[in-house]
Design a protein around this motif. Structure first.
Motif, mmCIF file in Angstrom:
data_model
loop_
_atom_site.group_PDB
_atom_site.id
_atom_site.type_symbol
_atom_site.label_atom_id
_atom_site.label_comp_id
_atom_site.label_asym_id
_atom_site.label_seq_id
_atom_site.Cartn_x
_atom_site.Cartn_y
_atom_site.Cartn_z
ATOM 1 N N SER A 77 0.824 -1.207 0.000
ATOM 2 C CA SER A 77 0.000 0.000 0.000
ATOM 3 C C SER A 77 0.862 1.263 0.000
ATOM 4 C CB SER A 77 -0.879 -0.024 1.247
ATOM 5 O OG SER A 77 -1.491 1.226 1.395
ATOM 6 N N HIS A 78 0.494 2.193 -0.861
ATOM 7 C CA HIS A 78 1.214 3.468 -0.954
ATOM 8 C C HIS A 78 0.328 4.476 -1.661
ATOM 9 C CE1 HIS A 78 1.726 1.681 -4.917
ATOM 10 N NE2 HIS A 78 1.962 2.906 -5.389
ATOM 11 N N SER A 79 0.666 5.744 -1.532
ATOM 12 C CA SER A 79 0.124 6.736 -2.461
ATOM 13 C C SER A 79 1.303 7.141 -3.320
ATOM 14 C CB SER A 79 -0.477 7.929 -1.710
ATOM 15 O OG SER A 79 0.498 8.547 -0.896
ATOM 16 N N ASP A 80 1.032 7.606 -4.552
ATOM 17 C CA ASP A 80 2.154 7.958 -5.417
ATOM 18 C C ASP A 80 2.708 9.312 -4.986
ATOM 19 O OD1 ASP A 80 1.793 5.584 -6.750
ATOM 20 O OD2 ASP A 80 0.687 6.451 -8.419
ATOM 21 N N PRO A 81 4.012 9.401 -4.796
ATOM 22 C CA PRO A 81 4.601 10.633 -4.267
ATOM 23 C C PRO A 81 4.516 11.825 -5.225
ATOM 24 C CG PRO A 81 6.325 9.035 -4.822
ATOM 25 C CD PRO A 81 5.006 8.336 -4.956
ATOM 26 N N GLU A 141 -4.602 5.686 -1.394
ATOM 27 C CA GLU A 141 -3.746 4.495 -1.246
ATOM 28 C C GLU A 141 -4.171 3.405 -2.229
ATOM 29 O OE1 GLU A 141 -2.828 2.790 2.802
ATOM 30 O OE2 GLU A 141 -3.935 4.602 3.329
ATOM 31 N N HIS A 142 -3.171 2.713 -2.723
ATOM 32 C CA HIS A 142 -3.443 1.570 -3.585
ATOM 33 C C HIS A 142 -2.342 0.535 -3.390
ATOM 34 C CE1 HIS A 142 -1.168 4.654 -5.774
ATOM 35 N NE2 HIS A 142 -0.626 3.695 -6.503
ATOM 36 N N ARG A 143 -2.609 -0.665 -3.861
ATOM 37 C CA ARG A 143 -1.656 -1.769 -3.708
ATOM 38 C C ARG A 143 -1.898 -2.755 -4.835
ATOM 39 N NH1 ARG A 143 -4.397 -5.216 1.357
ATOM 40 N NH2 ARG A 143 -6.087 -6.117 0.087
HETATM 41 NI NI NI Z 1 1.313 3.616 -7.283
#
Ligand code: NI
Ligand code: OGA
Length: 365
Positions: free
Chosen positions: A237-241, A294-296
């Protein structure tokens, strides 16, 4: 602390692990129970819409440049709602030919199927991340994701270096080049739409990104088959920076999941669509009117998956902070200024960690 010169331990290619036909995922890739993909229950008694019925919005850009003003306004409206409610949407009829999309994806699939010694020529380091990689973050002993990738720069031009792009398959540089040129153009068009939707002049957001001097880079993700997909993730899981991402997903295999409250929605890609999402820099510039989401990525035991994530970013060395038009007494500035070069060091050091990074930028109140 590692000063981003080199990886903290030897790199293992996930593709090699996958091809060695293990029955079990090595410990390094086993996620803590709460981060693992939820196993789908097939209970039919639930009255709630199942995940299968839900998808991120699909916006037809076909009428964006036509003469029909009503149609144009309704497309802008759909994008506005998608940015507010989802932070993620798909675009179709976006003007880039299906043949170029298919060609781009296939060239990269071929690259990942070249012999390992050919790919190793491009092995990357955490100093620039350019090239062939298998981890994000330099923390020794970190739990890793089930994927390999290739990272390269298009813009700014001084960072564009064909020697750091693959030489094989033959002609791939031309295809990668043309793909980048057209996606940059599409991003420019979407930036205008977002800017207008935020109540700003159509060039305001682009200017805040540094005008012509933006950054653009490509991360091609390769998710090999996995013997125990329920224990790991292809990408945590992350958000794109960055600013905005245009993802070309695999045309056969799903895997991207987007967070919606406490649920994870599996994206069902429309044919030849791009999946567009808001990155942290637009969250900051818009003073959180738009938020990165957030996506993964989940993996599976039957099929590998390839995706092309194109990142459209602000110029690296200018301060990014909420636009003054979007800061009012009722809505004070939520974030402190930071350059994108400085901001992206977080994910490059710590790896993907949900939204912890943009949350940490909050202004003291
Ligand atoms: Ni991404
Ligand atoms: C990424 C990403 C999603 C995917 O590269 O940042 O979120 O489907 N990729 O590969």
């Amino acid at each position: 602390m590692n000063n981003l010169q080199d990886w903290p331990e030897p790199i293992v290619r996930v593709q090699s692990l996958s091809e060695s036909c293990l029955d079990e995922v090595p410990n390094r890739y086993i996620k803590p129970p709460l981060e693992r993909p939820s196993i789908k229950s097939s209970s039919s008694s639930s009255s709630f819409a199942s995940d299968d019925d839900v998808n991120i919005p699909i916006v037809d850009l076909g009428g964006l440049y036509g003469k029909d003003d009503t149609l144009r306004a309704s497309i802008l409206g759909e994008i506005s709602i998608a940015c507010h409610d989802w932070g993620f949407f798909q675009v179709i009829n976006h003007g880039i030919k299906p043949e170029l999309l298919d060609r781009g994806r296939e060239i990269w699939r071929e690259f990942f199927h070249l012999p390992m010694e050919e790919k190793q020529k491009y092995a990357n380091s955490p100093k620039t991340y350019e090239g062939y990689g298998s981890r994000l973050g330099v923390e020794k002993g970190a739990i890793l994701d089930w994927s390999d990738y290739y990272f390269l720069h298009y813009l700014p031009l001084p960072l564009k270096d064909y020697n750091k792009w693959p030489a094989l398959p033959s002609n791939c540089r031309e295809v990668i080049d043309e793909y980048g040129r057209q996606v940059v153009e599409l991003c420019g068009r979407l930036m205008k739409v977002l800017s207008i939707n935020l109540g700003l002049g159509e060039r305001r957001l682009q200017d805040a990104f540094g005008g012509e001097n933006i950054g653009a880079c490509l991360r091609v993700n390769f998710y090999p088959k996995c013997p125990q997909p329920e224990l790991t993730l292809g990408l945590s899981s992350h958000s794109d920076p960055g600013g905005m991402t245009l993802l070309l997903p695999d045309d056969q295999v799903t895997g991207l999941q987007v967070r919606r409250g406490n649920d994870w929605i599996t994206v069902k890609p429309a044919p030849h669509a791009f999946i567009v999402n808001i990155g942290d820099q637009i969250q900051v510039l818009s003073n959180a009117i738009y938020r990165s989401v957030e996506h993964r990525v989940i993996v599976n035991s039957a099929k590998e998956r390839v995706s092309l994530a194109f990142f459209y970013n602000p110029k690296g060395d200018i301060p990014i902070e909420p636009l003054k038009e979007l800061v009012t007494p009722e809505r004070p500035s939520l974030y402190q200024a930071m350059t994108f070069d400085e901001y992206r060091l977080f994910i490059r050091t710590r790896g993907p960690k949900g939204k912890s990074q943009v949350e940490s930028l909050k202004s003291p109140r």
